[in-house]
Design a protein around this motif. Structure first.
Motif, short mmCIF file in Angstrom:
data_model
loop_
_atom_site.label_atom_id
_atom_site.label_comp_id
_atom_site.label_asym_id
_atom_site.label_seq_id
_atom_site.Cartn_x
_atom_site.Cartn_y
_atom_site.Cartn_z
N LEU A 1 34.20 27.59 46.20
CA LEU A 1 35.29 27.14 45.34
C LEU A 1 35.32 27.92 44.03
O LEU A 1 36.40 28.27 43.53
CB LEU A 1 35.15 25.64 45.06
N LEU A 2 34.15 28.20 43.48
CA LEU A 2 34.10 28.98 42.25
C LEU A 2 34.66 30.38 42.47
O LEU A 2 35.48 30.88 41.67
CB LEU A 2 32.66 29.07 41.74
N LEU A 3 34.24 31.03 43.55
CA LEU A 3 34.74 32.37 43.85
C LEU A 3 36.23 32.35 44.17
O LEU A 3 36.96 33.29 43.83
CB LEU A 3 33.95 32.97 45.03
N GLN A 4 36.69 31.27 44.81
CA GLN A 4 38.13 31.16 45.08
C GLN A 4 38.92 31.12 43.77
O GLN A 4 39.94 31.80 43.63
CB GLN A 4 38.42 29.90 45.91
N TRP A 5 38.44 30.32 42.81
CA TRP A 5 39.15 30.24 41.54
C TRP A 5 39.14 31.58 40.81
O TRP A 5 40.16 32.01 40.28
CB TRP A 5 38.55 29.16 40.65
N LEU A 6 38.01 32.25 40.82
CA LEU A 6 37.92 33.55 40.14
C LEU A 6 38.87 34.56 40.77
O LEU A 6 39.51 35.35 40.08
CB LEU A 6 36.47 34.07 40.18
N TRP A 7 38.99 34.53 42.11
CA TRP A 7 39.90 35.45 42.80
C TRP A 7 41.35 35.14 42.45
O TRP A 7 42.15 36.03 42.16
CB TRP A 7 39.66 35.38 44.30
N ILE A 8 41.71 33.86 42.51
CA ILE A 8 43.08 33.46 42.18
C ILE A 8 43.40 33.79 40.72
O ILE A 8 44.49 34.30 40.41
CB ILE A 8 43.29 31.96 42.45
N CYS A 9 42.47 33.52 39.83
CA CYS A 9 42.69 33.81 38.42
C CYS A 9 42.92 35.29 38.19
O CYS A 9 43.84 35.68 37.46
CB CYS A 9 41.48 33.32 37.60
N ALA A 10 42.10 36.14 38.82
CA ALA A 10 42.23 37.58 38.62
C ALA A 10 43.50 38.13 39.24
O ALA A 10 44.21 38.93 38.62
CB ALA A 10 41.00 38.29 39.19
N MET A 11 43.81 37.70 40.48
CA MET A 11 44.90 38.31 41.23
C MET A 11 46.27 37.71 40.94
O MET A 11 47.29 38.38 41.10
CB MET A 11 44.62 38.20 42.74
N TYR A 12 46.30 36.46 40.49
CA TYR A 12 47.59 35.81 40.29
C TYR A 12 47.83 35.36 38.85
O TYR A 12 48.96 35.39 38.37
CB TYR A 12 47.73 34.61 41.24
N SER A 13 46.78 34.95 38.15
CA SER A 13 46.98 34.53 36.76
C SER A 13 46.99 35.72 35.82
O SER A 13 47.92 35.92 35.03
CB SER A 13 45.89 33.55 36.34
N LEU A 14 45.95 36.57 35.91
CA LEU A 14 45.87 37.74 35.04
C LEU A 14 46.78 38.85 35.56
O LEU A 14 47.74 39.22 34.92
CB LEU A 14 44.42 38.21 34.94
N ALA A 15 46.46 39.39 36.75
CA ALA A 15 47.34 40.34 37.44
C ALA A 15 47.91 41.41 36.52
O ALA A 15 49.11 41.63 36.45
CB ALA A 15 48.47 39.58 38.14
N GLN A 16 47.03 42.10 35.80
CA GLN A 16 47.49 43.03 34.77
C GLN A 16 47.14 44.48 35.04
O GLN A 16 47.78 45.38 34.49
CB GLN A 16 46.88 42.63 33.41
N THR A 17 46.13 44.74 35.84
CA THR A 17 45.65 46.11 35.93
C THR A 17 45.31 46.49 37.36
O THR A 17 45.46 45.69 38.28
CB THR A 17 44.41 46.31 35.02
N TYR A 18 44.86 47.71 37.55
CA TYR A 18 44.73 48.28 38.89
C TYR A 18 43.68 47.61 39.76
O TYR A 18 43.73 47.72 40.98
CB TYR A 18 44.42 49.79 38.78
N TRP A 19 42.72 46.88 39.16
CA TRP A 19 41.71 46.23 39.98
C TRP A 19 42.05 44.77 40.25
O TRP A 19 41.23 44.01 40.72
CB TRP A 19 40.32 46.34 39.34
N GLN A 20 43.29 44.38 39.99
CA GLN A 20 43.73 42.99 40.21
C GLN A 20 44.87 42.96 41.23
O GLN A 20 45.90 42.36 41.03
CB GLN A 20 44.16 42.37 38.89
N VAL A 21 44.67 43.66 42.35
CA VAL A 21 45.65 43.69 43.43
C VAL A 21 45.03 42.98 44.64
O VAL A 21 44.01 43.42 45.15
CB VAL A 21 46.02 45.14 43.80
N PRO A 22 45.62 41.87 45.12
CA PRO A 22 45.01 41.15 46.24
C PRO A 22 45.22 41.88 47.57
O PRO A 22 46.05 42.76 47.68
CB PRO A 22 45.76 39.81 46.23
#
Length: 404
Positions: free
Chosen positions: A383-404
């Motif tokens: 669950l923790l890793l799921q939140w971190l992935w969602i946060c990076a890929m959908y909430s932040l989604a700002q740079t080249y390493w945040q593409v799901p």
């Protein structure tokens, strides 16, 4: 009183049909993921790809889902689009047609609704297929925990967005189960559908070849009828033909023999300043290892050493780890086949985590330990890793390493 209620609750749970238990697990997991997506929306900033407070519908249609929607609405280009420098630009040929068109049919023209229904339904059915695949290998209880980890895993958001991964995974789990049970007839239907859902069918062709060799080696203790030999050979050939057919179709429609590979290579220009104009097996991971380590301030040769160590570690785990051995030969052969396929054709970047989803059967190895503390701890980690992935890929989604 409390002890009595707990005991009666446990008894009711164990008496419930497997399908009902998995349905409850899956529903709870989807509610948690929805909560994470709502939190991601609240934290989204103007700098995010999605802007301020995007709706969950915008997340469903985000990133690669846009390409599938484009295919459903516009089809595939007969002329490859070019960049100002004359290179082939990113285009729809990188995305297979089954999921794209099926979502439009299921949604009665509303592609987003159809895509969400397909991914949700395919995710639930994939949970059932995973339990069936693992139950006779690691036991019913461990198989149910594997479903819990899978439904709540780091990539669980893929059950609720417009990506083809969940549908492909459902087909794959059924196909592995059929092959392991030597029920080859249904695979003649599944293989073409898999092959036109997303890339990866060539890995299944390799798996079938290794599966056939394994059955040949064990033929004295496990009979190998002639009809099974013919099925394995024919299915391997079918999977190979399907695997290369999309390149042929793209070449025929566009008039460019390298249309599909040029399209796939176009994405590498997002990371590499001087990507190779031609495809070479395994080059992507080699260049990727060098790229990422130089980005992190380390020499390129350190990336190559890390890549060798990673490949060696994965091979040793598939060969020697007891929890992995319990999963059986076919799951290990599939995992090895798919990992080799990834090494041969992909460039490692943030989407690589998503591309690891076809390795889902290995989650059974994580469910084998029976410690209650371990299992609940593993669920919290998921669950923790799921939140971190969602946060990076959908909430932040700002740079080249945040593409799901």
């Amino acid at each position: 009183m409390a002890q009595r209620l707990l005991t009666s609750g446990i008894r009711a749970w164990t008496r419930m049909p497997v399908t009902g238990r998995i349905a409850i697990i899956y529903l709870c997991a989807r509610l948690i993921t929805t909560g994470f997506l709502v939190m991601a929306s609240a934290l989204s900033s103007p700098a995010s790809r999605f802007g301020m407070q995007p709706t969950i519908g915008e997340y469903v249609l985000g990133w690669d889902a846009r390409w599938y929607w484009w295919v459903a609405e516009n089809g595939y280009p007969s002329q490859l689009p070019l960049t100002p420098s004359g290179d082939v630009a990113e285009n729809a040929w990188a995305f297979m047609p089954v999921y794209a068109y099926l979502a439009k049919i299921v949604g009665l023209g509303d592609w987003g609704a159809g895509a969400l229904l397909i991914t949700l339904a395919a995710g639930f059915l994939a949970c059932l297929a995973l339990h069936r695949l693992l139950r006779r290998r690691i036991g019913a209880a461990a198989a149910m925990w594997a479903v819990v980890f899978f439904a709540n895993g780091p990539l669980a958001a893929l059950f609720q967005v417009g990506y083809a991964e969940t549908l492909f995974l459902l087909l794959l789990l059924v196909a592995i189960d059929l092959a392991s049970r030597h029920r080859y007839g249904f695979l003649y239907f599944l293989i073409p559908v898999m092959g036109f859902t997303r890339p990866g069918i060539l890995a299944f062709a390799l798996f079938l070849g290794l599966h056939g060799i394994a059955r040949w080696v064990r033929r004295r203790t496990e009979p190998l009828p002639v009809r099974d030999m013919w099925h394995i050979v024919a299915l391997g050939a079918l999977a190979t033909i399907v695997g290369f057919s999309w390149q042929v179709i793209a070449a025929f429609v566009t008039g460019d023999p390298g249309a599909y590979l040029k399209t796939e290579l176009s994405w590498r220009r997002n990371w590499l300043a001087d990507p190779s104009p031609d495809f070479f097996p395994f080059e992507g991971f080699v260049r990727g290892a060098e790229f990422w380590f130089t980005q992190w301030g380390m020499p390129a040769w350190a990336g190559l050493i890390a890549l060798i160590a990673l490949v060696t570690g994965a091979a040793l785990a598939l060969l020697n780890a007891r929890s992995v051995q319990r999963l059986g030969v076919d799951i290990r052969l599939w995992s090895a086949s798919y990992l080799l396929y990834l090494l041969a054709v992909f460039f490692p970047q943030s989407s690589t985590f998503r591309l690891l989803l076809p390795l889902t059967p290995l989650v059974g190895a994580l469910a084998v330990p029976r410690s209650r503390t371990y299992r609940w701890g593993m669920l919290l980690a998921c669950l923790l890793l799921q939140w971190l992935w969602i946060c990076a890929m959908y909430s932040l989604a700002q740079t080249y390493w945040q593409v799901p």
